[in-house]
Motif scaffolding. Structure first.
Motif, PDB file in Angstrom:
ATOM      1  N   UNK A   5       0.801  -1.231   0.000  1.00 51.23           N
ATOM      2  CA  UNK A   5       0.000   0.000   0.000  1.00 51.23           C
ATOM      3  C   UNK A   5       0.829   1.274   0.000  1.00 51.23           C
ATOM      4  N   UNK A   6       2.079   1.169  -0.401  1.00 48.69           N
ATOM      5  CA  UNK A   6       2.896   2.379  -0.533  1.00 48.69           C
ATOM      6  C   UNK A   6       3.691   2.253  -1.822  1.00 48.69           C
ATOM      7  N   UNK A   7       4.003   3.362  -2.490  1.00 53.30           N
ATOM      8  CA  UNK A   7       4.852   3.257  -3.684  1.00 53.30           C
ATOM      9  C   UNK A   7       6.206   2.655  -3.281  1.00 53.30           C
ATOM     10  N   UNK A   8       6.653   1.600  -3.981  1.00 55.61           N
ATOM     11  CA  UNK A   8       7.855   0.885  -3.537  1.00 55.61           C
ATOM     12  C   UNK A   8       9.171   1.557  -3.928  1.00 55.61           C
ATOM     13  N   UNK A   9       9.130   2.479  -4.895  1.00 58.31           N
ATOM     14  CA  UNK A   9      10.367   3.056  -5.429  1.00 58.31           C
ATOM     15  C   UNK A   9      11.375   3.519  -4.386  1.00 58.31           C
ATOM     16  N   UNK A  10      10.945   4.374  -3.441  1.00 60.58           N
ATOM     17  CA  UNK A  10      11.909   4.855  -2.443  1.00 60.58           C
ATOM     18  C   UNK A  10      12.534   3.723  -1.625  1.00 60.58           C
ATOM     19  N   UNK A  49       5.375  -9.345  -8.526  1.00 56.61           N
ATOM     20  CA  UNK A  49       4.531  -9.217  -9.731  1.00 56.61           C
ATOM     21  C   UNK A  49       4.107  -7.778 -10.018  1.00 56.61           C
ATOM     22  N   UNK A  50       3.744  -7.036  -8.976  1.00 58.04           N
ATOM     23  CA  UNK A  50       3.155  -5.709  -9.169  1.00 58.04           C
ATOM     24  C   UNK A  50       4.190  -4.629  -9.478  1.00 58.04           C
ATOM     25  N   UNK A  51       5.467  -4.901  -9.182  1.00 62.76           N
ATOM     26  CA  UNK A  51       6.423  -3.788  -9.247  1.00 62.76           C
ATOM     27  C   UNK A  51       7.833  -4.191  -9.697  1.00 62.76           C
ATOM     28  N   UNK A  52       7.952  -5.331 -10.393  1.00 62.83           N
ATOM     29  CA  UNK A  52       9.309  -5.797 -10.725  1.00 62.83           C
ATOM     30  C   UNK A  52      10.025  -4.903 -11.733  1.00 62.83           C
ATOM     31  N   UNK A  53       9.239  -4.232 -12.602  1.00 62.86           N
ATOM     32  CA  UNK A  53       9.901  -3.346 -13.574  1.00 62.86           C
ATOM     33  C   UNK A  53      10.509  -2.125 -12.883  1.00 62.86           C
ATOM     34  N   UNK A  54       9.768  -1.579 -11.931  1.00 66.50           N
ATOM     35  CA  UNK A  54      10.297  -0.464 -11.130  1.00 66.50           C
ATOM     36  C   UNK A  54      11.574  -0.901 -10.418  1.00 66.50           C
ATOM     37  N   UNK A  55      11.536  -2.106  -9.848  1.00 64.10           N
ATOM     38  CA  UNK A  55      12.701  -2.609  -9.110  1.00 64.10           C
ATOM     39  C   UNK A  55      13.915  -2.740 -10.028  1.00 64.10           C
TER      40      UNK A  55
END
Ligand SMILES: *Cc1c(COP(=O)(O)O)cnc(C)c1O
Length: 226
Positions: free
Chosen positions: A174-179, A201-207
């Protein structure tokens, strides 16, 4: 998303690999392609086999006992498989974990690190390890505190004899993972560690764009866990 059929699994794998490549191509001067850890928890051998047939070799499980019901057979048939433990490990399961897994991603306290070091010595299996960091500083979450990470990594190596190769994290939901991903990469740099396991799954590209070397993808490959 429904449970994947065998044909779906191969298509989803191709799609995830393409998305990984695309994200990685956005990084200038990157070293190596990020590794996909296919998270097969709750799925049985029948659901996993099509991914192995399609070429996937790195898998992740979060429970030792569950992994023991499927992976000894699958690994006997496919000796080049690399199995990662990505979930919390109790010290009474260390013996089984060292025997079955090839990488331990969830080392987060001295008692566990000591037990792992002794067991690896006993079995002659010196597995690469990642230290799990509680990157959002959440009270209920597994992982070592950020401020204690450098000291813990040093103790894992010097006192417990572990081959620490990187850091792993699960950011707050429930928080943007980027930071949080950025913080883990910084911390890994400070510790001189090359491996950064982050992104699901939800954020692997950002990672990946932020420096993940390993992404752990479950539901986007296998379907929802119901
Ligand atoms: C389940 C799990 C994943 C995969 O999560 P998805 O959202 O299904 O991709 C990744 N890392 C850990 C530690 C997990 O337990």
């Amino acid at each position: 998303m429904d449970r994947a059929t065998p044909g779906d699994a191969a298509l989803r794998l191709a799609d995830i690999n393409a998305r990984i490549d695309r994200a990685a191509s956005r990084i200038e001067g990157r070293q190596a392609a990020p590794k996909l850890v296919a998270v097969s928890k709750t799925f049985d051998s029948e659901a996993i086999a099509p991914l192995i047939a399609a070429g996937q070799r790195v898998f992740g499980e979060n429970r030792v006992q569950e992994a023991q019901t499927k992976w000894p057979g699958l690994k006997a048939e496919n000796p080049d498989i690399e199995l990662h433990l990505i979930g919390p490990l109790q010290t009474n399961k260390v013996k089984d974990a060292v025997a079955l897994f090839d990488v331990i991603e969830s080392v987060d306290r001295d008692k566990l690190a000591g037990a792992l070091g002794r067991e690896m010595e006993k079995q002659g299996r010196h597995l690469p390890c990642l230290v799990q960091v509680n990157i959002g500083d959440e009270p209920q979450k597994a992982g070592i505190a950020i401020a204690e990470t450098q000291g813990f990594v040093a103790r894992c190596r010097d006192e417990h004899g572990l081959d620490v190769v990187g850091l792993m994290c699960i950011p707050p939901l429930e928080e943007p993972p980027g930071p949080y991903f950025g913080r883990l990469v910084q911390l890994a740099d400070r510790c001189g560690l090359a491996v950064r396991s982050m992104g699901m799954s939800a954020d692997f590209e950002t990672a990946i764009v932020l420096g993940a070397t390993h992404v752990r993808v479950g539901s986007a490959l296998f379907g929802s866990r119901g």
